[in-house]
Design a protein around this motif. Structure first.
Motif, PDB file in Angstrom:
ATOM      1  N   LEU A   1       0.829  -1.196   0.000  1.00  0.00           N
ATOM      2  CA  LEU A   1       0.000   0.000   0.000  1.00  0.00           C
ATOM      3  C   LEU A   1       0.866   1.250   0.000  1.00  0.00           C
TER       4      LEU A   1
ATOM      5  N   TYR B   1      -3.057   0.322  -7.493  1.00  0.00           N
ATOM      6  CA  TYR B   1      -2.787  -0.377  -6.232  1.00  0.00           C
ATOM      7  C   TYR B   1      -2.662  -1.878  -6.471  1.00  0.00           C
TER       8      TYR B   1
ATOM      9  N   ARG C   1      -8.408   0.442  10.605  1.00  0.00           N
ATOM     10  CA  ARG C   1      -8.428   0.222   9.163  1.00  0.00           C
ATOM     11  C   ARG C   1      -9.733  -0.497   8.817  1.00  0.00           C
TER      12      ARG C   1
ATOM     13  N   GLY D   1      -4.284   5.256   2.177  1.00  0.00           N
ATOM     14  CA  GLY D   1      -5.605   4.670   1.996  1.00  0.00           C
ATOM     15  C   GLY D   1      -6.463   5.466   1.031  1.00  0.00           C
TER      16      GLY D   1
ATOM     17  N   SER E   1      -8.206  -4.154   3.988  1.00  0.00           N
ATOM     18  CA  SER E   1      -8.379  -3.057   4.944  1.00  0.00           C
ATOM     19  C   SER E   1      -7.478  -1.913   4.505  1.00  0.00           C
ATOM     20  N   VAL E   2      -8.031  -1.002   3.748  1.00  0.00           N
ATOM     21  CA  VAL E   2      -7.238   0.064   3.144  1.00  0.00           C
ATOM     22  C   VAL E   2      -7.426   1.396   3.873  1.00  0.00           C
ATOM     23  N   ALA E   3      -8.669   1.823   4.012  1.00  0.00           N
ATOM     24  CA  ALA E   3      -8.934   3.126   4.617  1.00  0.00           C
ATOM     25  C   ALA E   3      -8.419   3.168   6.055  1.00  0.00           C
ATOM     26  N   GLY E   4      -7.646   4.178   6.365  1.00  0.00           N
ATOM     27  CA  GLY E   4      -7.103   4.340   7.716  1.00  0.00           C
ATOM     28  C   GLY E   4      -7.649   5.599   8.369  1.00  0.00           C
TER      29      GLY E   4
END
Length: 326
Positions: free
Chosen positions: A51, A257, A111, A247, A280-283
């Motif tokens: 990522l 990505y 995440r 993210g 689980s990308v968005a942080g």
């Protein structure tokens, strides 16, 4: 099920498709001249590193860093327990299990992924057609007690009305289990991405995925030792700022990505697209809703005997460390 005897041939076959998934601590040291501090960033199966490398969110970071890669959460948290890594990333239950194991950690970020990134997979020609068919069978869970896969399996058994006493559960690390599944030595395997996606690409069939059972939340933890060091504490905040940016980039650039993930892990692009789309990308900073959701997992896991004691989630969470810039 036969004993798990992993031949060299089956291991080679597996490793050819996902050689980088079982890398030991790797990565180059990158920093400004005369960096103030160095962070050892704990990772699983190259997911977090890919990522950051794809998004270039760590370029120009005002700290040095090195990646330490592990095939599952259990060895990763063992490294954090021994102060070999400063941060770690894992799903909800492994974080709780690490806390029970006296790993000195704090949850510092959330995440968000998708619950269909894990499941129970069986052989394509298996007579097992539903979770209720697991009565009297052996299910392999990866990677260890307290994994998200164990939680998913127990939730699926309860949903199907199957007493856990009627199912034999064995714990095997992902790469060993993958080789055994590929050589048809495993009938049913509870596993998570990227191993889950690879098993399906190889012809495995889904018995039940994690939707409706797992939270799909992952967490970044920082060791208490690292947080007590002012320089490392500041570097961890900067790392989390960049996690948020990474993210955002991945959500806006899904194909780039996936291509970067494929290049790093040496997985086929088709598998990489599936894995990255549900990763689980968005942080983001830990919210009150995250604490409530994780506490529900902790309470259920204590009730079901997955964890020997109840974990107080609020006590192991630091909601003040990171306040993501607007």
């Amino acid at each position: 099920m036969t004993d798990l005897l992993f031949s060299k041939a089956s291991r080679r076959s597996w490793l050819k498709q996902g050689a980088a998934l079982s890398l030991a601590a790797t990565g180059s040291l990158r920093a400004w001249a005369q960096p103030q501090t160095t962070l050892i960033l704990g990772d699983q199966a190259g997911g977090l590193r890919s990522l950051f490398e794809a998004s270039k969110a760590l370029d120009g970071a005002p700290f040095a860093y090195r990646w330490a890669n592990f095939q599952g959460a259990a060895p990763l948290f063992e490294a954090q327990r021994s102060a070999a890594v400063d941060t770690a990333m894992a799903g909800d239950l492994p974080v709780l299990a690490a806390a029970v194991g006296k790993t000195p950690l704090k949850i510092v970020a959330t995440r968000v992924g998708k619950a269909d990134s894990l499941g129970i997979v069986v052989q394509p020609d298996s007579p097992l057609r539903s979770v209720s068919d697991l009565r009297g069978k052996t299910v392999i869970v990866s990677s260890a007690r307290g994994s998200i896969s164990q939680y998913q399996l127990y939730g699926a058994l309860e949903e199907a009305g199957v007493p856990r006493s009627e199912v034999t559960v064995k714990f095997v690390l992902p790469t060993d289990a993958a080789a055994a599944f590929a050589s048809k030595q495993i009938d049913a395997w509870a596993i998570f991405d990227p191993y889950y996606a690879i098993a399906l690409q190889q012809g495995g069939r889904i018995l039940r995925d994690g939707r409706g059972i797992n939270t799909a939340l992952g967490f970044i933890t920082a060791s208490e030792h690292s947080l007590a060091d002012p320089a490392k504490r500041a570097a961890i905040v900067q790392f989390l700022d960049r996690l948020g940016r990474a993210g955002d980039w991945a959500l806006a650039n899904p194909e780039a990505y996936a291509q970067a993930y494929s290049q790093l892990t040496r997985l086929p692009i088709e598998s990489a697209r599936i894995i990255t789309a549900r990763a689980s990308v968005a942080g983001r900073p830990v919210s009150e809703a995250d604490i409530v959701a994780l506490q529900a997992v902790a309470d259920r896991s204590a009730r079901d005997g997955i964890l020997p004691v109840r974990v107080d989630v609020r006590a192991i969470t630091d909601t003040q460390l990171w306040k993501r810039p607007a």
